[in-house]
Design an enzyme around this catalytic site. Structure first.
Site, mmCIF file in Angstrom:
data_model
loop_
_atom_site.group_PDB
_atom_site.id
_atom_site.type_symbol
_atom_site.label_atom_id
_atom_site.label_comp_id
_atom_site.label_asym_id
_atom_site.label_seq_id
_atom_site.Cartn_x
_atom_site.Cartn_y
_atom_site.Cartn_z
ATOM 1 N N ILE A 192 0.884 -1.006 -0.038
ATOM 2 C CA ILE A 192 0.005 0.031 0.162
ATOM 3 C C ILE A 192 0.879 1.211 0.105
ATOM 4 C CG2 ILE A 192 -0.235 -0.105 2.432
ATOM 5 C CD1 ILE A 192 -3.004 1.189 2.139
ATOM 6 N N SER A 193 0.532 2.136 -1.144
ATOM 7 C CA SER A 193 1.750 3.004 -1.164
ATOM 8 C C SER A 193 1.991 3.968 0.005
ATOM 9 C CB SER A 193 1.251 3.934 -2.451
ATOM 10 O OG SER A 193 1.646 2.949 -3.610
ATOM 11 N N GLN A 194 2.967 4.705 -0.150
ATOM 12 C CA GLN A 194 3.058 5.869 1.226
ATOM 13 C C GLN A 194 2.150 6.739 0.830
ATOM 14 O OE1 GLN A 194 6.744 7.859 0.584
ATOM 15 N NE2 GLN A 194 6.441 9.462 2.245
#
Length: 215
Positions: free
Chosen positions: A63-65
């Protein structure tokens, strides 16, 4: 799934952090304030949802930053009713942010396990309007093309021609471009005559954009 006062407080803290890092679009900040990001992680790691870091999820994806999600969203210049194709559904969080902003979202996931899980999950949390597709992101989605905007959430070593073909004249494609550990974040605009213009917005690190599907 519970959304406690503590969770809401952590979200507000994250929003404040994003604001200090230069995210100024109030609608994007509202999305981060209103969408319970901890729902998208295993409950054991719920607190990590509100740290400005990427975090592992199923199928060796991340899950991206939060900042990365926010900056990609800002670069897309989302307008209500925009038809947006996302390549790389992952946890579904980015798709939910786009839907929150009023876009009609189509999102492709190549990992069948992740696709099945996220499709069910999005309905459970009230984002059933997001159209989830299982397939090869390199092929895009000819069935639902053309799109106003296209977003790649994985690092491409080249921009697939089929995605450019599926972008409307005047449309925008946002992509982290480059091999290796670091990519340039590009915003590519397709002009009315079909030619492309490109702008660069700094260095980022993404998982690689892979061809085919994984059953």
């Amino acid at each position: 799934m519970q959304d406690t006062h503590r969770n809401k407080g952590l979200r507000q803290k994250l929003v404040n952090e994003l604001r200090t890092k230069g995210i100024t679009d109030e609608q994007i900040l509202n999305a981060f304030r209103d969408i319970p990001r901890h729902y998208f992680l295993d409950k054991t790691f719920a607190d990590w949802a509100y740290k400005d870091v990427a975090f592992p999820i199923d199928a060796d994806q991340t899950i991206s930053q939060p900042y990365t999600v926010a900056i990609q969203t800002a670069l897309l210049q989302v307008k209500k009713k925009d038809k947006i194709l996302e390549i790389g559904t992952g946890s579904g969080f980015q798709a939910c942010v786009l839907a929150y902003l009023g876009a009609k979202v189509y999102t492709i996931e190549r990992q069948k396990k992740l696709f099945d899980k996220t499709e069910k999950f999005l309905h459970e949390i009230g984002f059933g309007s997001v159209r989830t597709l299982y397939g090869d992101g390199y092929e895009g989605s000819p069935r639902f093309a053309p799109f106003d905007k296209i977003l790649l959430t994985a690092a491409a070593d080249q921009i697939p021609d089929k995605l450019i073909q599926q972008l409307k004249p005047g449309g925008i494609l946002v992509v982290p471009l480059g091999g290796g550990d670091v990519q340039k974040m590009l915003r590519i605009t397709k002009k009315e005559d079909g030619t492309l213009s490109s702008e660069s917005f700094g260095n980022y690190s993404f998982v690689p954009f892979l061809r085919g599907v994984q059953g």
